[in-house]
Design a protein around this motif. Structure first.
Motif, PDB file in Angstrom:
ATOM      1  N   ILE A  87      33.036  -9.677  87.100  1.00 22.12           N
ATOM      2  CA  ILE A  87      31.791  -8.931  87.328  1.00 22.12           C
ATOM      3  C   ILE A  87      31.050  -9.508  88.527  1.00 22.12           C
ATOM      4  CG2 ILE A  87      29.495  -8.467  86.361  1.00 22.12           C
ATOM      5  CD1 ILE A  87      30.812  -8.148  83.634  1.00 22.12           C
ATOM      6  N   SER A  88      30.956 -10.848  88.589  1.00 22.10           N
ATOM      7  CA  SER A  88      30.252 -11.479  89.703  1.00 22.10           C
ATOM      8  C   SER A  88      30.914 -11.150  91.031  1.00 22.10           C
ATOM      9  CB  SER A  88      30.225 -12.996  89.528  1.00 22.10           C
ATOM     10  OG  SER A  88      29.415 -13.303  88.435  1.00 22.10           O
ATOM     11  N   HIS A  89      32.253 -11.216  91.042  1.00 19.98           N
ATOM     12  CA  HIS A  89      32.967 -10.916  92.284  1.00 19.98           C
ATOM     13  C   HIS A  89      32.721  -9.471  92.713  1.00 19.98           C
ATOM     14  CE1 HIS A  89      34.744 -14.718  92.755  1.00 19.98           C
ATOM     15  NE2 HIS A  89      35.646 -14.626  91.787  1.00 19.98           N
ATOM     16  N   LEU A  90      32.814  -8.552  91.738  1.00 19.38           N
ATOM     17  CA  LEU A  90      32.626  -7.141  92.076  1.00 19.38           C
ATOM     18  C   LEU A  90      31.214  -6.891  92.596  1.00 19.38           C
ATOM     19  CD1 LEU A  90      34.568  -5.521  89.114  1.00 19.38           C
ATOM     20  CD2 LEU A  90      35.056  -5.150  91.534  1.00 19.38           C
ATOM     21  N   ARG A  91      30.228  -7.548  91.960  1.00 14.65           N
ATOM     22  CA  ARG A  91      28.852  -7.340  92.414  1.00 14.65           C
ATOM     23  C   ARG A  91      28.689  -7.803  93.856  1.00 14.65           C
ATOM     24  NH1 ARG A  91      25.126  -9.245  87.357  1.00 14.65           N
ATOM     25  NH2 ARG A  91      25.696  -7.573  85.936  1.00 14.65           N
ATOM     26  N   SER A  92      29.256  -8.995  94.160  1.00 17.99           N
ATOM     27  CA  SER A  92      29.058  -9.452  95.537  1.00 17.99           C
ATOM     28  C   SER A  92      29.878  -8.605  96.519  1.00 17.99           C
ATOM     29  CB  SER A  92      29.332 -10.952  95.696  1.00 17.99           C
ATOM     30  OG  SER A  92      30.296 -11.380  94.810  1.00 17.99           O
ATOM     31  N   GLU A  93      31.004  -8.070  96.053  1.00 18.21           N
ATOM     32  CA  GLU A  93      31.785  -7.197  96.933  1.00 18.21           C
ATOM     33  C   GLU A  93      31.001  -5.920  97.260  1.00 18.21           C
ATOM     34  OE1 GLU A  93      36.308  -5.939  96.648  1.00 18.21           O
ATOM     35  OE2 GLU A  93      35.841  -7.519  95.196  1.00 18.21           O
ATOM     36  N   ARG A  96      28.523  -6.723  99.799  1.00 16.91           N
ATOM     37  CA  ARG A  96      29.139  -6.869 101.130  1.00 16.91           C
ATOM     38  C   ARG A  96      29.410  -5.511 101.759  1.00 16.91           C
ATOM     39  NH1 ARG A  96      32.125 -11.118  99.306  1.00 16.91           N
ATOM     40  NH2 ARG A  96      33.940  -9.831  98.854  1.00 16.91           N
ATOM     41  N   GLU A  97      30.006  -4.608 100.958  1.00 13.45           N
ATOM     42  CA  GLU A  97      30.355  -3.280 101.481  1.00 13.45           C
ATOM     43  C   GLU A  97      29.089  -2.540 101.924  1.00 13.45           C
ATOM     44  OE1 GLU A  97      33.220  -2.383 102.144  1.00 13.45           O
ATOM     45  OE2 GLU A  97      34.468  -3.739 100.977  1.00 13.45           O
ATOM     46  N   LYS A  98      28.023  -2.735 101.138  1.00 14.56           N
ATOM     47  CA  LYS A  98      26.778  -2.052 101.491  1.00 14.56           C
ATOM     48  C   LYS A  98      26.258  -2.543 102.827  1.00 14.56           C
ATOM     49  CE  LYS A  98      24.566  -0.418  97.453  1.00 14.56           C
ATOM     50  NZ  LYS A  98      24.018  -1.021  96.267  1.00 14.56           N
ATOM     51  N   VAL A 106      34.572   3.736  98.970  1.00 14.52           N
ATOM     52  CA  VAL A 106      34.937   2.347  98.633  1.00 14.52           C
ATOM     53  C   VAL A 106      33.977   1.831  97.572  1.00 14.52           C
ATOM     54  CG1 VAL A 106      35.224   0.022  99.556  1.00 14.52           C
ATOM     55  CG2 VAL A 106      35.681   2.007 101.018  1.00 14.52           C
ATOM     56  N   ILE A 107      32.694   2.049  97.799  1.00 13.13           N
ATOM     57  CA  ILE A 107      31.669   1.536  96.879  1.00 13.13           C
ATOM     58  C   ILE A 107      31.814   2.198  95.510  1.00 13.13           C
ATOM     59  CG2 ILE A 107      29.179   1.379  96.451  1.00 13.13           C
ATOM     60  CD1 ILE A 107      28.790   0.890  99.407  1.00 13.13           C
ATOM     61  N   ASP A 108      32.078   3.504  95.511  1.00 15.35           N
ATOM     62  CA  ASP A 108      32.248   4.194  94.230  1.00 15.35           C
ATOM     63  C   ASP A 108      33.409   3.599  93.443  1.00 15.35           C
ATOM     64  OD1 ASP A 108      30.133   5.785  94.621  1.00 15.35           O
ATOM     65  OD2 ASP A 108      31.256   7.556  95.299  1.00 15.35           O
ATOM     66  N   ARG A 109      34.485   3.270  94.166  1.00 15.86           N
ATOM     67  CA  ARG A 109      35.648   2.713  93.480  1.00 15.86           C
ATOM     68  C   ARG A 109      35.294   1.354  92.864  1.00 15.86           C
ATOM     69  NH1 ARG A 109      39.263   3.022  97.443  1.00 15.86           N
ATOM     70  NH2 ARG A 109      39.383   0.782  97.807  1.00 15.86           N
ATOM     71  N   LEU A 110      34.551   0.550  93.641  1.00 16.11           N
ATOM     72  CA  LEU A 110      34.140  -0.765  93.127  1.00 16.11           C
ATOM     73  C   LEU A 110      33.206  -0.601  91.928  1.00 16.11           C
ATOM     74  CD1 LEU A 110      33.485  -2.659  96.489  1.00 16.11           C
ATOM     75  CD2 LEU A 110      35.275  -3.171  94.835  1.00 16.11           C
ATOM     76  N   ARG A 111      32.291   0.375  92.019  1.00 11.71           N
ATOM     77  CA  ARG A 111      31.340   0.601  90.919  1.00 11.71           C
ATOM     78  C   ARG A 111      32.079   0.974  89.646  1.00 11.71           C
ATOM     79  NH1 ARG A 111      26.781   3.394  93.854  1.00 11.71           N
ATOM     80  NH2 ARG A 111      25.590   1.618  94.590  1.00 11.71           N
TER      81      ARG A 111
END
Length: 540
Positions: A87-93, A96-98, A106-111
């Motif tokens: 979860i922490s990694h995904l949040r920081s990713e 970063r993308e933002k 990309v962001i939707d996929r991460l979300r």
């Protein structure tokens, strides 16, 4: 029923034949409905599927006398920690993308990935049962992570039961209409974890909160009382500290201080319990605790107010009782600067080699004393090393060791064993350089990334053997002890992994900010240290 209204709803975990299922529970003025969100097919809107409902007049918390005890499938902490790391990694990713203004795809996929991990954490974490029975004999069990939430559900249901009258059963058509109305009515829209807050990573505090629970007043009769503190981490609440029981009084004065680690926390909750010493009349509701909640209250942790260096005094009112607290917050960046000790003669903050030379010992006296006392009476203590000890006791022990007080062993024998564990952790945390040394820090961090397990193992062993002698001997002495603690995991609930989570960061963290490992202050520390866990796991 014409004027049926929704009183409360939330995501909950239902235990169905030993399996955890994510549900959305709706409490109406006359019934409790348990629904599941249907998978979305095509462009259709979300829909709920009713699993079951109980009219409030038929609902009870008391099971039949010959009721089977509940077996709760526990998820090992390793798995929970792994989810938190993701979860922490995904949040920081996402952050970063933002910042890089990447496309929304990309962001939707991460979300989507984030939401999956959060649902998983929500599903696997809670372990406190809330059991409901239908008077016709059917029973249902939910798992909840906070006693505060559990008692809130019970209170609102009981209160409503006093007011409601028997309603006729719903026809299947009525049930369908009611279930589909849930979509419009629901107040809790998303899985509660990030509450979709990843937009704003700064929400919540990361660091250490020191809380002193002073006293309570306003009690009508003398009781044996204790308090527990809960804070939210990753969106749901967990119990973090517990005061001692103050015997038979209307004005308990605990004056106990706790240090609580915050991971994106926004709220502090306090529960006040009456301790029951009567083991025979086990509370049928929880079957696990007979202690009764006398009051509960909560306060928002406001970063503006807590930023100062000073203690903030505050009062938490709860149905007629007032509990006095003081709080002080240290953000993560400040809490980990290792400071060399001012006093050359003490043991805290003094190089381990200096101390062992002075004592003519292989392992510092403080480490041997603390471990001996914990082996004597702390091996079966639930949460040993994880539960905070009283800060004032820890300070007293620290002073006693620093001034070479002859009465230190007498002091220890009279203290709560969590304070002794806390003193030992503080000793390692205050070493001017960590036990695994600044010099070898990058090598440990590098060694852990090796994929070949044989290479990894020999790399770790070689690194260990290149530690200075006092560091190595002390570490092996500690590790031996931690293995014995973990052997009693079925009683003390501390696996080797849990212990590594507690000790890893302390033994491995570099002294200064200029370490080779990029430190990211917004990363929750326990997560950024996932590799320190690995080192500990390898080593053990």
């Amino acid at each position: 029923m014409q004027n049926r209204q929704l009183l409360k709803d939330s995501f909950m975990v239902e235990l169905v034949e030993g399996t955890r299922k994510l549900r959305h529970v709706f409490l109406f003025t006359d019934l409790l409905l348990c629904a599941k969100l249907k998978k979305q097919i095509g462009g259709k809107n979300q829909q709920y599927d009713c699993k079951w409902y109980i009219p409030l007049t038929e609902l009870t918390f008391q099971g039949p006398e010959e009721m089977e005890p509940l077996t709760i499938p526990q998820v090992p902490d390793e798995e929970l920690d792994a989810i938190k790391v993701k979860i922490s990694h995904l949040r920081s990713e996402i952050q970063r993308e933002k910042r890089a203004n990447k496309g929304s795809k990309v962001i939707d996929r991460l979300r989507k990935k984030l939401s999956e991990q959060e649902s998983l954490l929500l599903l696997t974490s809670p372990s406190m049962p809330l059991r409901l029975f239908n008077k016709n004999g059917k029973s249902y069990s939910f798992m909840i992570s906070s006693d505060y939430d559990r008692s809130e559900w019970r209170e609102i249901i009981r209160e409503q039961q006093q007011k409601c009258v028997k309603t006729p059963s719903l026809t299947s058509m009525e049930l369908q209409i009611l279930t589909s109305s849930c979509l419009k009515l629901q107040t809790v829209h998303s899985i509660p974890l990030s509450l979709n807050k990843e937009e704003d990573e700064s929400s919540g505090l990361y660091g250490f909160l020191n809380v002193i629970v002073h006293s309570a007043c306003g009690l009508k009769q003398s009781l044996n009382l204790y308090c527990t503190l809960e804070v939210d981490s990753f969106g749901f609440f967990l119990n973090k500290a517990k005061t001692r029981v103050y015997r038979y009084t209307t004005e308990p004065k605990w004056n106990e201080e706790f240090e609580i680690e915050l991971e994106g926390s926004q709220t502090l909750r306090l529960l006040c319990y009456e301790k029951s010493y009567n083991r025979t009349k086990l509370n049928k509701e929880d079957a696990d605790s007979t202690d009764r909640i006398i009051g509960k209250g909560q306060i928002l942790l406001d970063p503006q107010i807590l930023q100062g260096k000073d203690w903030q005094r505050t009062v938490i009112p709860m149905n007629g009782i007032e509990v006095k607290l003081s709080m002080k917050f240290t953000s993560r960046e400040f809490s980990l600067k290792r400071m060399p000790s001012e006093k050359p003669m003490g043991v805290f903050g003094v190089k381990i080699s200096t101390v062992t030379k002075r004592e003519r010992s292989k392992v510092p006296y403080i480490v041997r004393q603390c471990l001996e006392e914990i082996e004597r009476r702390g091996m079966e203590e639930v949460g040993i090393y994880r539960v905070s000890g009283v800060a004032t006791d820890i300070q007293a022990l620290k002073t006693a060791f620093d001034t070479n007080n002859k009465d230190v062993s007498v002091m220890m024998s009279e203290m709560d064993v969590n304070a002794i564990a806390g003193t030992l952790k503080l000793y390692f945390r205050e070493l001017p350089e960590p036990l695994f040394t600044d010099e070898l820090y990058p090598n440990f961090a590098g060694g852990i990334t090796l994929t070949d397990s044989v290479a990894k193992e020999s790399c770790m062993l070689n690194l260990l053997l290149s530690l200075p002698e006092p560091n190595l001997v002390t570490f092996l002495f500690l590790l031996d002890h931690l293995k014995r603690v973990a052997e009693k995991e079925s009683i003390n609930k501390m696996s080797l992994h849990n212990l590594a989570t507690v000790f890893g960061p302390t033994l491995l963290r570099p002294a200064e900010k200029d370490s080779k490992i990029p430190s990211n202050p917004t990363q929750p520390i326990s997560m950024g240290d996932s590799w320190s866990l690995e080192v500990m796991a390898q080593v053990s």
